[in-house]
Design a protein around this motif. Structure first.
Motif, mmCIF file in Angstrom:
data_model
loop_
_atom_site.group_PDB
_atom_site.id
_atom_site.type_symbol
_atom_site.label_atom_id
_atom_site.label_comp_id
_atom_site.label_asym_id
_atom_site.label_seq_id
_atom_site.Cartn_x
_atom_site.Cartn_y
_atom_site.Cartn_z
ATOM 1 N N THR A 187 4.170 5.542 -5.585
ATOM 2 C CA THR A 187 4.541 5.401 -7.006
ATOM 3 C C THR A 187 3.377 5.302 -7.983
ATOM 4 N N GLY A 188 2.221 4.881 -7.497
ATOM 5 C CA GLY A 188 1.089 4.668 -8.389
ATOM 6 C C GLY A 188 1.019 3.261 -8.965
ATOM 7 N N TYR A 189 1.983 2.400 -8.626
ATOM 8 C CA TYR A 189 1.926 1.015 -9.101
ATOM 9 C C TYR A 189 0.780 0.293 -8.407
ATOM 10 N N GLY A 190 -0.050 -0.392 -9.197
ATOM 11 C CA GLY A 190 -1.048 -1.286 -8.638
ATOM 12 C C GLY A 190 -0.384 -2.610 -8.311
ATOM 13 N N GLU B 99 9.797 4.724 -14.200
ATOM 14 C CA GLU B 99 8.619 4.143 -14.862
ATOM 15 C C GLU B 99 7.360 4.201 -14.007
ATOM 16 N N ALA B 100 7.467 4.745 -12.817
ATOM 17 C CA ALA B 100 6.313 4.794 -11.904
ATOM 18 C C ALA B 100 5.156 5.527 -12.572
ATOM 19 N N PRO B 101 3.965 4.921 -12.536
ATOM 20 C CA PRO B 101 2.824 5.499 -13.236
ATOM 21 C C PRO B 101 2.334 6.835 -12.691
ATOM 22 N N ALA B 102 2.433 7.045 -11.379
ATOM 23 C CA ALA B 102 1.861 8.269 -10.797
ATOM 24 C C ALA B 102 2.560 8.587 -9.484
ATOM 25 N N ILE B 103 3.701 9.242 -9.561
ATOM 26 C CA ILE B 103 4.410 9.639 -8.343
ATOM 27 C C ILE B 103 3.502 10.609 -7.563
ATOM 28 N N GLN C 124 0.839 -1.208 0.000
ATOM 29 C CA GLN C 124 0.000 0.000 0.000
ATOM 30 C C GLN C 124 0.873 1.256 0.000
ATOM 31 N N ILE C 125 1.943 1.237 0.764
ATOM 32 C CA ILE C 125 2.869 2.371 0.802
ATOM 33 C C ILE C 125 3.517 2.568 -0.566
ATOM 34 N N ILE C 126 3.989 1.483 -1.163
ATOM 35 C CA ILE C 126 4.629 1.569 -2.478
ATOM 36 C C ILE C 126 3.638 2.097 -3.501
#
Length: 117
Positions: free
Chosen positions: A40-43, A63-67, A34-36
């Motif tokens: 980062t926005g990674y699911g 490459e993180a989708p949504a920092i 959940q923290i990650i």
């Protein structure tokens, strides 16, 4: 100046250490994930893909989708370094994650960790 070696370290090699640190203090892998995700926005699926690909830290954050813009609210010291003073962007992201995992291990609530105060 050469890059710090953490940049080329695979995220998958450090991830189990984050989980172990949390679990040692009675927290869960789900909370680490959940923290990650918050940072980062990674699911869950995307995170699993990054782990399987052995993506290095530099690419993991690039490459993180949504920092999360709220990450700027993360303050404090981790490994003797004040996170808000780290100039290099990738290293700052790594330190943010380290700080959040430290907060989890220290017993802070998820609302506090995810800056929902």
């Amino acid at each position: 100046m050469p890059k710090h070696r953490i940049y080329t370290t695979s995220f998958a090699s450090v991830y189990p250490l984050y989980v172990a640190k949390a679990e040692k203090k009675g927290r869960s892998k789900a909370e680490v994930d959940q923290i990650i995700s918050w940072l980062t926005g990674y699911g869950q699926k995307e995170l699993q893909i990054q782990l399987e690909k052995q993506t290095d830290f530099e690419a993991f954050f690039a490459e993180a989708p949504a920092i999360n813009p709220s990450r700027a609210l993360i303050k404090g010291v981790v490994c003797g370094v004040r996170v808000e003073d780290v100039k290099e962007p990738t290293m700052r992201e790594i330190r943010y994650l380290d700080k959040l995992i430290d907060e989890l291990a220290r017993g802070k609530t998820m609302d506090q960790i995810l800056r929902r105060k």
